[in-house]
Structure formats: structure tokens, C-alpha cells
Design an enzyme around this catalytic site. Structure first.
Site, PDB file in Angstrom:
ATOM      1  N   GLU A 266       0.837  -1.218   0.000  1.00  0.00           N
ATOM      2  CA  GLU A 266       0.000   0.000   0.000  1.00  0.00           C
ATOM      3  C   GLU A 266       0.860   1.252   0.000  1.00  0.00           C
ATOM      4  O   GLU A 266       1.765   1.353   0.831  1.00  0.00           O
ATOM      5  CB  GLU A 266      -0.924  -0.005   1.223  1.00  0.00           C
ATOM      6  CG  GLU A 266      -1.934  -1.125   1.137  1.00  0.00           C
ATOM      7  CD  GLU A 266      -2.909  -1.164   2.313  1.00  0.00           C
ATOM      8  OE1 GLU A 266      -2.802  -0.330   3.224  1.00  0.00           O
ATOM      9  OE2 GLU A 266      -3.772  -2.039   2.307  1.00  0.00           O
ATOM     10  N   HIS A 284      -7.722   1.905   1.359  1.00  0.00           N
ATOM     11  CA  HIS A 284      -7.676   1.528   2.785  1.00  0.00           C
ATOM     12  C   HIS A 284      -8.423   2.563   3.659  1.00  0.00           C
ATOM     13  O   HIS A 284      -7.846   3.156   4.567  1.00  0.00           O
ATOM     14  CB  HIS A 284      -6.217   1.383   3.262  1.00  0.00           C
ATOM     15  CG  HIS A 284      -6.081   0.537   4.497  1.00  0.00           C
ATOM     16  ND1 HIS A 284      -5.000  -0.272   4.745  1.00  0.00           N
ATOM     17  CD2 HIS A 284      -6.906   0.371   5.564  1.00  0.00           C
ATOM     18  CE1 HIS A 284      -5.159  -0.889   5.904  1.00  0.00           C
ATOM     19  NE2 HIS A 284      -6.320  -0.510   6.421  1.00  0.00           N
TER      20      HIS A 284
HETATM   21  P1  NAD Z   1     -10.993  -9.930  15.317  1.00  0.00           P
HETATM   22  O1  NAD Z   1      -9.730 -10.406  15.939  1.00  0.00           O
HETATM   23  O2  NAD Z   1     -12.090  -9.461  16.197  1.00  0.00           O
HETATM   24  O3  NAD Z   1     -11.592 -11.066  14.353  1.00  0.00           O
HETATM   25  C1  NAD Z   1     -10.805 -11.861  13.530  1.00  0.00           C
HETATM   26  C2  NAD Z   1     -11.483 -13.219  13.425  1.00  0.00           C
HETATM   27  O4  NAD Z   1     -10.785 -14.007  12.441  1.00  0.00           O
HETATM   28  C3  NAD Z   1     -11.442 -14.024  14.737  1.00  0.00           C
HETATM   29  O5  NAD Z   1     -12.748 -14.465  15.057  1.00  0.00           O
HETATM   30  C4  NAD Z   1     -10.501 -15.166  14.421  1.00  0.00           C
HETATM   31  O6  NAD Z   1     -10.797 -16.359  15.140  1.00  0.00           O
HETATM   32  C5  NAD Z   1     -10.737 -15.328  12.921  1.00  0.00           C
HETATM   33  N1  NAD Z   1      -9.680 -16.090  12.246  1.00  0.00           N
HETATM   34  C6  NAD Z   1      -8.352 -16.018  12.448  1.00  0.00           C
HETATM   35  N2  NAD Z   1      -7.708 -16.892  11.642  1.00  0.00           N
HETATM   36  C7  NAD Z   1      -8.663 -17.516  10.920  1.00  0.00           C
HETATM   37  C8  NAD Z   1      -8.634 -18.520   9.927  1.00  0.00           C
HETATM   38  N3  NAD Z   1      -7.485 -19.079   9.524  1.00  0.00           N
HETATM   39  N4  NAD Z   1      -9.811 -18.922   9.390  1.00  0.00           N
HETATM   40  C9  NAD Z   1     -10.985 -18.390   9.800  1.00  0.00           C
HETATM   41  N5  NAD Z   1     -11.075 -17.443  10.746  1.00  0.00           N
HETATM   42  C10 NAD Z   1      -9.931 -17.011  11.300  1.00  0.00           C
HETATM   43  O7  NAD Z   1     -10.549  -8.777  14.302  1.00  0.00           O
HETATM   44  P2  NAD Z   1     -11.451  -7.574  13.742  1.00  0.00           P
HETATM   45  O8  NAD Z   1     -11.315  -6.405  14.639  1.00  0.00           O
HETATM   46  O9  NAD Z   1     -12.794  -8.091  13.400  1.00  0.00           O
HETATM   47  O10 NAD Z   1     -10.633  -7.226  12.394  1.00  0.00           O
HETATM   48  C11 NAD Z   1     -10.731  -8.090  11.277  1.00  0.00           C
HETATM   49  C12 NAD Z   1      -9.759  -7.664  10.192  1.00  0.00           C
HETATM   50  O11 NAD Z   1     -10.062  -6.335   9.741  1.00  0.00           O
HETATM   51  C13 NAD Z   1      -8.291  -7.622  10.625  1.00  0.00           C
HETATM   52  O12 NAD Z   1      -7.476  -8.153   9.605  1.00  0.00           O
HETATM   53  C14 NAD Z   1      -7.999  -6.146  10.749  1.00  0.00           C
HETATM   54  O13 NAD Z   1      -6.627  -5.862  10.563  1.00  0.00           O
HETATM   55  C15 NAD Z   1      -8.860  -5.585   9.631  1.00  0.00           C
HETATM   56  N6  NAD Z   1      -9.173  -4.147   9.739  1.00  0.00           N
HETATM   57  C16 NAD Z   1      -9.187  -3.430   8.587  1.00  0.00           C
HETATM   58  C17 NAD Z   1      -9.473  -2.079   8.632  1.00  0.00           C
HETATM   59  C18 NAD Z   1      -9.525  -1.267   7.370  1.00  0.00           C
HETATM   60  O14 NAD Z   1      -9.278  -0.069   7.427  1.00  0.00           O
HETATM   61  N7  NAD Z   1      -9.874  -1.852   6.240  1.00  0.00           N
HETATM   62  C19 NAD Z   1      -9.738  -1.444   9.864  1.00  0.00           C
HETATM   63  C20 NAD Z   1      -9.756  -2.219  11.015  1.00  0.00           C
HETATM   64  C21 NAD Z   1      -9.477  -3.581  10.942  1.00  0.00           C
END
Ligand code: NAD
Length: 310
Positions: A266, A284
Site C-alpha cells: 500500500e 484503505h
Molecule cells: P478480530 O480479531 O475481532 O476477528 C478476527 C477473526 O478471524 C477471529 O474471530 C478469528 O478467530 C478469525 N480467524 C483467524 N484466523 C482464521 C482462519 N485461519 N480462518 C478463519 N477465521 C480465522 O478482528 P477484527 O477487529 O474483526 O478485524 C478483522 C480484520 O479487519 C483484521 O485483519 C484487521 O486488521 C482488519 N481491519 C481493517 C481495517 C480497514 O481499514 N480496512 C480497519 C480495522 C481492521
């Protein structure tokens, strides 16, 4: 104990909500340099007790080593990939983030991308701007009754399910942890294997954290399991998808389209993927709402004040 003003020096390196800056200023000596370069940071860090970043500034081992007084590193938002956690731990520096701050913002963007994929909103808009009335070409479809496959039912995945249910979507879920039956029942969601989710969903939406296991979890093999008329949405982390495999899948019509808010690099160095007609790309912006930024600032400043008050 009343904190003495100017006792601690705080350096804010990336853009940070005003409510957070004001609260910090009422207690500490604050320097706000949202465009600071990595070299400037290396030159200044020795003077600060607290450094606050978002995703732009990298807190490397070098920065940590030069930060003789550093006690706290604050990340407004979730990802800690720009902070050398091992180096911080070895020097006893506390690292805080605010994973809960962007949940709703990212979930709403995910729904927005899904609607755009279904209705061609951005295509219609760019057509209009070029003087083209694409009405006949833009026959979309409705979300109601379609199946949404959510991979990663954590904070954001759960909120996406909540919103998608309101649109009348059927929800399939895949996660590696045991999910609470109550949560699944709330959305009428069914827990399925990854392959079943991929082969049964009209939309597949990625909400996993980036780990060794999830790196390139959506690869050529997994893309080939998706329905030919299905769409892939990624608002998690770019490297969860093998972008080369996605490029081929979109070119060859293996899937219908994709919407990406996150990329392996990015900003992306190659535009080949982004320029495809069957992709929607955003820079993003998942957490880029006023509300999410203010909540991140509130939660982070709470944690910093609590720690420095001890
Ligand atoms: P979270 O930790 O609450 O949820 C992640 C989930 O993924 C968990 O339930 C975990 O068990 C599951 N998981 C992990 N490995 C897995 C696998 N191999 N198969 C299936 N499930 C699996 O996280 P969140 O706060 O919900 O964030 C989710 C994603 O969003 C993260 O990657 C975070 O970095 C991203 N995010 C992006 C932005 C953006 O600006 N686009 C902003 C915030 C968060």
C-alpha cells in the site's frame, strides 16, 4: 495523583482526532507532527516518553533504541504491523492499540462495497462524469435473499452479519474458534467449512486477522472453489489474498468481481489489478470515519493516561 503538566512529553506522528490531542494537551507536553518523516522521528524520539501513531509511521527497532525515555507506544487503530513489538517488549515499553474503534466503520464500508458490486454505483457515476448514460448496461441485482459468506467472525465479521441480516441476506460463517451458538442464532447464520462457504456464497467477505495461517489463504485453489457469479470483498488485510491469483481469476472470469480496500503493498505498485473493469478499489479507508477516529483517540488517550498515572 494529579499529573503534572509537561511532566511527560508526547509525540503524535500521524493524523489524530482533535478530541484526543486536546485531552493530551491538558495534561502533557504534546508535539503534533502528522507528517513527520522516518529520519525526523529518529532525530527527535530521544526526547519523548510517549509516541502515538496510526498506520503510516513505522516504529522500528532503531526508533525504539533511540527512544531512551519511551514508556508507551500508542497505535490509534488495530494493526500493530508497523511497530516492532519484540523490540518494544525487550525494553519494557507498553504498546496499546484500539481494536474496537473501527468495527462499525469497516462493517459499513463492507456493506457499501457489496451494494456497489451489486448495483454498479461507481460505474454509473464514472460513466456520468464522462457523459455516458449507462442505464441499459447497469442492470444489477438485490442483496435480499443472496448468500453472504463471512470468513472470520470476530468484531467486524459479526457487525457485517448484523447489517447483512437487515438486508435479508442468508449468512454462512467460517472461523477457527468455536463460535457462540447465540451469536450464530441471532443472525440465522450457519457455521460451515471454508470450502463449503466458498462454493455456496454469492459474496465472500474476508474479516480474518493476518497471520501465518491466513497469509494468502485466498489463493488459486480457493478462488477456483467460488461460484462463477460470486464476488470477493476484502476489507481485512491485503496479504490474506494472493493478488496474482485474484488477477488471473478476474481476467479469466473464474469469479464475477471483487472489491478491495486493502492491498499486499500500500499504495499498490502495480495498477493491473485495480484497473480491471470487474473490480472496485478503495485506498484503505475502512477506518476513515470521523466517529472511528474520535473513538480511537478516546480509547487510546484513556489507556495512556491510566498507565502514566500509576
Ligand atoms: P478480530 O480479531 O475481532 O476477528 C478476527 C477473526 O478471524 C477471529 O474471530 C478469528 O478467530 C478469525 N480467524 C483467524 N484466523 C482464521 C482462519 N485461519 N480462518 C478463519 N477465521 C480465522 O478482528 P477484527 O477487529 O474483526 O478485524 C478483522 C480484520 O479487519 C483484521 O485483519 C484487521 O486488521 C482488519 N481491519 C481493517 C481495517 C480497514 O481499514 N480496512 C480497519 C480495522 C481492521
Amino acid at each position: 495523583m494529579e499529573l503534572e503538566r509537561a511532566k511527560y512529553k508526547v509525540l503524535i506522528c500521524d493524523s489524530f482526532a482533535e478530541n484526543g490531542i486536546k485531552r493530551l494537551e491538558s495534561r502533557f507536553d504534546v508535539t503534533y507532527l502528522p507528517k513527520i518523516t522516518s529520519q525526523e522521528l529518529l532525530n527527535k524520539i530521544h526526547d519523548y516518553d510517549v509516541v502515538i501513531v496510526r498506520g503510516r509511521t513505522k516504529i522500528t527497532k532503531d526508533v525504539i533504541e533511540k527512544g531512551e525515555k519511551l514508556k508507551v507506544i500508542g497505535r490509534a487503530g488495530i494493526g500493530l504491523d508497523n511497530i516492532d513489538l519484540k523490540a518494544a517488549e525487550s525494553k519494557g515499553i507498553k504498546v496499546f492499540n484500539t481494536p474496537e474503534s473501527s468495527t462499525n466503520a469497516v462493517a459499513e464500508l463492507t456493506i457499501g462495497l457489496m451494494i456497489d458490486l451489486a448495483r454498479g454505483i461507481s460505474k454509473g457515476d464514472s460513466g456520468m462524469k464522462q457523459g455516458n448514460w449507462l442505464k441499459d448496461e447497469l442492470i444489477g441485482f438485490e442483496l435480499r435473499g443472496k448468500t453472504l459468506g463471512i470468513i472470520g467472525m470476530g468484531r467486524i465479521g459479526t457487525q457485517v452479519a448484523r447489517l447483512a441480516k437487515a438486508f435479508g441476506m442468508k449468512i454462512l460463517v467460517n472461523d477457527i474458534v468455536n463460535l457462540d451458538e447465540k451469536i450464530l442464532n441471532e443472525f440465522g447464520a450457519k457455521l460451515v467449512s471454508l470450502d463449503e462457504l466458498l462454493s455456496s456464497s454469492d459474496f465472500v467477505s474476508l474479516h480474518v486477522t493476518l497471520t501465518d495461517e491466513t497469509y494468502h489463504m485466498i489463493n488459486e485453489e480457493k478462488l477456483s472453489k467460488m461460484k462463477k457469479n460470486a464476488y470477493l470483498i476484502n476489507t481485512s488485510r491485503g496479504s490474506v489474498i494472493d493478488e496474482k491469483a485474484l488477477l488471473n481469476a478476474l481476467k479469466e472470469g473464474l469469479i464475477k468481481g471483487a472489491a478491495l480496500d486493502v492491498f499486499e503493498i500500500e499504495p499498490p505498485v502495480s495498477n493491473e489489478l485495480i484497473k480491471l473493469h470487474n473490480i472496485i478499489a478503495t485506498p484503505h479507508i475502512g477506518a476513515q470515519t470521523k466517529e472511528a477516529q474520535e473513538l480511537a483517540a478516546t480509547l487510546l488517550v484513556d489507556k495512556i493516561i491510566e498507565t502514566l498515572s500509576k
